[in-house]
Design a protein around this motif. Sequence first.
Motif, PDB file in Angstrom:
ATOM      1  N   UNK A 151      37.087  13.335  26.089  1.00 25.54           N
ATOM      2  CA  UNK A 151      38.438  13.211  25.962  1.00 25.54           C
ATOM      3  C   UNK A 151      38.582  11.659  25.408  1.00 25.54           C
ATOM      4  N   UNK A 152      37.591  10.786  25.881  1.00 27.29           N
ATOM      5  CA  UNK A 152      37.792   9.371  25.497  1.00 27.29           C
ATOM      6  C   UNK A 152      37.641   9.253  23.658  1.00 27.29           C
TER       7      UNK A 152
ATOM      8  N   UNK B  29      31.587   3.421  24.113  1.00 29.23           N
ATOM      9  CA  UNK B  29      31.328   1.940  24.658  1.00 29.23           C
ATOM     10  C   UNK B  29      32.811   0.963  24.748  1.00 29.23           C
ATOM     11  N   UNK B  30      33.644   1.602  23.882  1.00 29.80           N
ATOM     12  CA  UNK B  30      34.909   0.921  23.903  1.00 29.80           C
ATOM     13  C   UNK B  30      35.895   0.893  25.127  1.00 29.80           C
ATOM     14  N   UNK B  31      35.436   1.727  25.855  1.00 33.49           N
ATOM     15  CA  UNK B  31      36.342   1.853  27.130  1.00 33.49           C
ATOM     16  C   UNK B  31      36.222   0.692  28.138  1.00 33.49           C
ATOM     17  N   UNK B  32      37.442   0.164  28.463  1.00 34.01           N
ATOM     18  CA  UNK B  32      37.519  -1.055  29.318  1.00 34.01           C
ATOM     19  C   UNK B  32      36.761  -0.667  30.410  1.00 34.01           C
ATOM     20  N   UNK B  33      35.679  -1.713  30.416  1.00 37.70           N
ATOM     21  CA  UNK B  33      34.608  -1.725  31.713  1.00 37.70           C
ATOM     22  C   UNK B  33      35.410  -1.777  33.199  1.00 37.70           C
TER      23      UNK B  33
ATOM     24  N   UNK C 132      41.787   9.589  17.431  1.00 39.22           N
ATOM     25  CA  UNK C 132      43.406   9.830  16.928  1.00 39.22           C
ATOM     26  C   UNK C 132      43.775   8.298  16.737  1.00 39.22           C
ATOM     27  N   UNK C 133      43.421   7.238  17.460  1.00 41.20           N
ATOM     28  CA  UNK C 133      43.821   5.924  17.323  1.00 41.20           C
ATOM     29  C   UNK C 133      43.183   5.237  15.881  1.00 41.20           C
ATOM     30  N   UNK C 134      42.170   5.929  15.505  1.00 45.68           N
ATOM     31  CA  UNK C 134      41.584   5.460  13.997  1.00 45.68           C
ATOM     32  C   UNK C 134      42.292   5.987  13.143  1.00 45.68           C
ATOM     33  N   UNK C 135      42.934   7.226  13.443  1.00 47.02           N
ATOM     34  CA  UNK C 135      43.692   8.163  12.466  1.00 47.02           C
ATOM     35  C   UNK C 135      44.974   7.255  12.201  1.00 47.02           C
TER      36      UNK C 135
END
Length: 387
Positions: free
Chosen positions: A311-312, A297-301, A318-321
Motif C-alpha cells: 500500500x505504501x 524507507x520514506x514513510x515517516x518514522x 502514485x505520488x511520483x506519477x
Amino acid sequence: MIVIIIVITIFGMIFSALVGYYVCQLRKAAVKARLQNRSFRDSIEGGQSDDFESRLFDLSTIISATQKFSSENKIGQGGFGHVYKGELPDGKEIAVKRLSQGSGQGLEEFKNEVVLIAKLQHRNLVSLLGCCIQEEERMLVYEYLPNRSLDNFIFDQTKKKLLSWKQRLDIIIGIARGLVYLHEDSKLRIIHRDLKASNILLDNQMSPKISDFGIARIFGVEQTEEMTKRVMGTYGYMSPEYAMSGHFSVKSDVFSFGVLMLEIISGKKNWGFNHPDHDLNLIGHTWKQWNEEKAFELVDKEVVEAFSEPDVIKCIQVGLLCVQQRPEDRPTMSSVVFMLSNENAMIAHPKEPGFCVETFSIKIDSSPTGQTSSTSNQVTITALAGR
C-alpha cells in the motif's frame, strides 16, 4: 551652539515631513479601500454576485465575535494578515481572515475568493460563510475547523505522532476528491494554483478541506490551459511549466498534489528538505529511493502502527506519477482517486520528476497574498536514471 540648533531644526523638519507623508499615504490608502469596498458592496447588492448579499457580515458583529480581534483569539497569520477565532450570537464558531491594509492581496483576489468559493459545495472544500467589506476592512468568514491546518500536524514532531497511516491515507484521498470536484465535477472548472499543506484544513474528524482560493482561476468548458505573466504560488509546490513559463492547467494542481502527498507520507517538507548524502529535495530523494528500491524507507518514522508495504509503495508510486516533469505524463485527479481506492488498479511506472533539486532563479509571488519575492539561485531539473 547655533550650528547644533540649525541641524536639529533641519532634522526635525525632515522628520515631520516624513511622518506627514506617511500619514497622508495611509489616509489615501484608507479612502481608496473604502471606495473599492463600496463599489464591491454595491455590485453584490445589485445582484451581480449570485445574491451573496445575504452573506455580508456587519463589522460590529465581527468585532464582537472576535472580542475586538483579541490576541487570545488569534489562531493564525500570514502575509495577508491574521486569522481569528470568533463566536456568533447564536453560538456558531467562525474563523475570520482579516486582511491587513498592507496585504498584497488586492481587491481582485478578495473578490475572486468571495465569489468563487461561494459557488462551490463539497465535503472536502472549506465553507465560506460570508465576508465583511465595511469602511476599509476586508474580511472573509469561514467555518471554524478545530484542528486547523495540515502542516501543524505533519511537520510537528509531537503532533505527527497522532496521525496513523490510515489517517494519512484518508487525508490524501480526501484532498484528491476535493480536487476532482474542482477540476471535473463542479459547474466551474477551477484551478487552485496554491495547493499546499497550510491550505488544507482539518475538521474535528480529521477530514481534509481545501482552503484559500484567492488566486484560483476559472477555466472555460473547452479550456485546458492558460498562461500568465504573474506567477503566484508557493516555493516547492509549483509545477515546472508554471514556475518557468507561467503555463498552468489542472496538471499544475496535480503536481502540487503529488508534492503534498509525498510530504504527508514522509512527514518532511519538499522545500527545506536536507539529507547528509545529497542535495536533492524531497521529490529528488523519493525518486532516488524509488530507483534503488528503497521507497518504503520514506514513510515517516513516527508512524508506529502496522501497515502494508504494498500500500505504501503504491502511494509513493502514485505520488511520483503526479510530479512527473511533463504535464501530459501526469494522471488526472479522477485517475489518482481510482488508483488509490482500488487494490487491483494498474499503475504505470513513473518517469523522471521535475524540480529534483531545490534551486530556483525566477521572480515569483511566493504566497497567495500578492507579495512579490525573488531568489537568485538557479533552476535545476536533475535527470536521474529511470527504474
